[in-house]
Design a protein around this motif. Structure first.
Motif, PDB file in Angstrom:
ATOM      1  N   ARG A 133       0.831  -1.215   0.000  1.00 30.12           N
ATOM      2  CA  ARG A 133       0.000   0.000   0.000  1.00 30.12           C
ATOM      3  C   ARG A 133       0.857   1.253   0.000  1.00 30.12           C
ATOM      4  NH1 ARG A 133      -3.438   2.503  -2.198  1.00 30.12           N
ATOM      5  NH2 ARG A 133      -4.830   3.823  -1.022  1.00 30.12           N
ATOM      6  N   ARG A 134       1.979   1.225   0.750  1.00 31.60           N
ATOM      7  CA  ARG A 134       2.893   2.367   0.794  1.00 31.60           C
ATOM      8  C   ARG A 134       3.391   2.692  -0.612  1.00 31.60           C
ATOM      9  NH1 ARG A 134       6.245   0.631   4.601  1.00 31.60           N
ATOM     10  NH2 ARG A 134       7.546  -0.532   3.175  1.00 31.60           N
ATOM     11  N   LEU A 135       3.809   1.677  -1.348  1.00 29.54           N
ATOM     12  CA  LEU A 135       4.306   1.908  -2.711  1.00 29.54           C
ATOM     13  C   LEU A 135       3.219   2.485  -3.613  1.00 29.54           C
ATOM     14  CD1 LEU A 135       6.569  -1.224  -3.255  1.00 29.54           C
ATOM     15  CD2 LEU A 135       7.285   1.156  -2.963  1.00 29.54           C
ATOM     16  N   GLU A 136       2.022   1.941  -3.533  1.00 28.67           N
ATOM     17  CA  GLU A 136       0.906   2.448  -4.343  1.00 28.67           C
ATOM     18  C   GLU A 136       0.660   3.930  -4.068  1.00 28.67           C
ATOM     19  OE1 GLU A 136      -2.436   0.042  -3.275  1.00 28.67           O
ATOM     20  OE2 GLU A 136      -1.642  -1.749  -4.256  1.00 28.67           O
ATOM     21  N   ILE A 137       0.599   4.274  -2.799  1.00 29.64           N
ATOM     22  CA  ILE A 137       0.317   5.657  -2.410  1.00 29.64           C
ATOM     23  C   ILE A 137       1.437   6.588  -2.862  1.00 29.64           C
ATOM     24  CG2 ILE A 137       0.111   7.219  -0.421  1.00 29.64           C
ATOM     25  CD1 ILE A 137      -1.413   4.884   0.979  1.00 29.64           C
ATOM     26  N   LEU A 138       2.674   6.196  -2.622  1.00 33.51           N
ATOM     27  CA  LEU A 138       3.804   7.053  -3.007  1.00 33.51           C
ATOM     28  C   LEU A 138       3.899   7.214  -4.520  1.00 33.51           C
ATOM     29  CD1 LEU A 138       6.495   5.879  -0.440  1.00 33.51           C
ATOM     30  CD2 LEU A 138       5.280   8.071  -0.479  1.00 33.51           C
ATOM     31  N   GLU A 139       3.652   6.159  -5.269  1.00 34.68           N
ATOM     32  CA  GLU A 139       3.677   6.262  -6.729  1.00 34.68           C
ATOM     33  C   GLU A 139       2.604   7.231  -7.222  1.00 34.68           C
ATOM     34  OE1 GLU A 139       3.391   2.189  -7.976  1.00 34.68           O
ATOM     35  OE2 GLU A 139       5.551   1.863  -7.737  1.00 34.68           O
ATOM     36  N   GLU A 140       1.440   7.186  -6.608  1.00 35.47           N
ATOM     37  CA  GLU A 140       0.351   8.088  -6.996  1.00 35.47           C
ATOM     38  C   GLU A 140       0.703   9.540  -6.666  1.00 35.47           C
ATOM     39  OE1 GLU A 140      -2.993   9.079  -8.914  1.00 35.47           O
ATOM     40  OE2 GLU A 140      -2.213   7.032  -8.787  1.00 35.47           O
ATOM     41  N   ILE A 141       1.213   9.796  -5.464  1.00 38.32           N
ATOM     42  CA  ILE A 141       1.585  11.156  -5.062  1.00 38.32           C
ATOM     43  C   ILE A 141       2.718  11.679  -5.940  1.00 38.32           C
ATOM     44  CG2 ILE A 141       2.546  12.582  -3.198  1.00 38.32           C
ATOM     45  CD1 ILE A 141       1.116  10.660  -1.225  1.00 38.32           C
ATOM     46  N   ALA A 142       3.678  10.821  -6.264  1.00 38.28           N
ATOM     47  CA  ALA A 142       4.853  11.229  -7.050  1.00 38.28           C
ATOM     48  C   ALA A 142       4.488  11.721  -8.441  1.00 38.28           C
ATOM     49  CB  ALA A 142       5.851  10.081  -7.145  1.00 38.28           C
ATOM     50  N   LYS A 143       3.349  11.293  -8.968  1.00 42.28           N
ATOM     51  CA  LYS A 143       2.916  11.753 -10.295  1.00 42.28           C
ATOM     52  C   LYS A 143       2.770  13.267 -10.347  1.00 42.28           C
ATOM     53  CE  LYS A 143       0.383   7.562 -11.515  1.00 42.28           C
ATOM     54  NZ  LYS A 143      -0.971   6.991 -11.740  1.00 42.28           N
ATOM     55  N   ASP A 144       2.361  13.867  -9.233  1.00 43.05           N
ATOM     56  CA  ASP A 144       2.120  15.310  -9.176  1.00 43.05           C
ATOM     57  C   ASP A 144       3.126  16.076  -8.326  1.00 43.05           C
ATOM     58  OD1 ASP A 144      -0.235  15.081 -10.733  1.00 43.05           O
ATOM     59  OD2 ASP A 144      -1.351  14.467  -8.947  1.00 43.05           O
ATOM     60  N   LEU A 145       4.114  15.376  -7.789  1.00 45.51           N
ATOM     61  CA  LEU A 145       5.035  16.014  -6.859  1.00 45.51           C
ATOM     62  C   LEU A 145       6.482  15.685  -7.246  1.00 45.51           C
ATOM     63  CD1 LEU A 145       4.735  17.771  -4.302  1.00 45.51           C
ATOM     64  CD2 LEU A 145       4.906  15.667  -2.975  1.00 45.51           C
ATOM     65  N   PRO A 146       7.108  16.559  -8.032  1.00 51.14           N
ATOM     66  CA  PRO A 146       8.478  16.291  -8.492  1.00 51.14           C
ATOM     67  C   PRO A 146       9.478  16.039  -7.362  1.00 51.14           C
ATOM     68  CG  PRO A 146       7.550  18.185  -9.640  1.00 51.14           C
ATOM     69  CD  PRO A 146       6.580  17.807  -8.561  1.00 51.14           C
ATOM     70  N   ALA A 147       9.315  16.709  -6.232  1.00 52.08           N
ATOM     71  CA  ALA A 147      10.246  16.511  -5.117  1.00 52.08           C
ATOM     72  C   ALA A 147      10.179  15.074  -4.608  1.00 52.08           C
ATOM     73  CB  ALA A 147       9.942  17.481  -3.982  1.00 52.08           C
ATOM     74  N   LEU A 148       8.996  14.507  -4.556  1.00 56.02           N
ATOM     75  CA  LEU A 148       8.853  13.122  -4.118  1.00 56.02           C
ATOM     76  C   LEU A 148       9.400  12.184  -5.175  1.00 56.02           C
ATOM     77  CD1 LEU A 148       7.982  10.796  -2.340  1.00 56.02           C
ATOM     78  CD2 LEU A 148       5.664  11.055  -3.245  1.00 56.02           C
ATOM     79  N   LYS A 149       9.133  12.481  -6.420  1.00 53.69           N
ATOM     80  CA  LYS A 149       9.617  11.616  -7.500  1.00 53.69           C
ATOM     81  C   LYS A 149      11.134  11.478  -7.424  1.00 53.69           C
ATOM     82  CE  LYS A 149       8.724  10.745 -12.322  1.00 53.69           C
ATOM     83  NZ  LYS A 149       8.022  11.189 -13.518  1.00 53.69           N
TER      84      LYS A 149
END
Length: 157
Positions: A133-149
């Protein structure tokens, strides 16, 4: 002064104001730190860095989760949080302390501290497979957040 520095200073000032105005969620930093040592430090280590491949870091990372409602809910529903032997008010205090102490720069501009009521309502719904679930959530957030990507590529889960 550069625009980036002014933006960063403004962000820290806003977080400081939130912390200052927040009610019991920030009632006692000393108690929150002690609760971190007792409840979290054994796995996440003294500086919240975690162990690559085993225990996720909180330092310079946890705040990214608050860029989505799913992420906000997730971090208070993982087994270590849900099973913490703390009342909801102290758990909210601990989560808010963790976020502002170890991951303030990653928090969204509209960060809202956790309340005891929110913790009480969500902590009973434990995440069944936290790693997936952590990976799913982070991958989704990273789509819109370059710093997280950029950071997501550095953190090994």
């Amino acid at each position: 002064m550069s625009d980036a520095r002014v933006t960063l200073m403004t962000r820290f000032a806003a977080i400081g104001l939130i912390v200052a105005l927040a009610s019991p969620a920030f009632a006692d930093d000393k108690r929150a730190r002690i609760n971190y040592m007792i409840q979290c430090q054994g796995c996440h280590l003294p500086e919240a860095t975690g162990t690559p491949g085993k225990v996720p870091p909180m330092k310079d990372f946890l705040g990214f989760f608050l860029h989505s409602e799913e992420g906000r809910s997730y971090i208070i529903r993982v087994p270590g949080v849900t099973s913490a032997s703390l009342p909801n008010d102290e758990l909210a205090e601990l989560m808010n302390w963790l976020l502002t102490t170890y991951s303030a720069e990653e928090l969204p501009d509209d960060f809202e501290p956790y309340s005891a009521e929110e913790l009480g309502a969500r902590r009973l719904d434990i995440v069944a497979d936290p790693a997936a679930r952590r990976l799913e959530i982070l991958e989704e957030i990273a789509k819109d957040l370059p710093a997280l990507k950029a950071r997501f590529a550095e953190v090994h889960y």
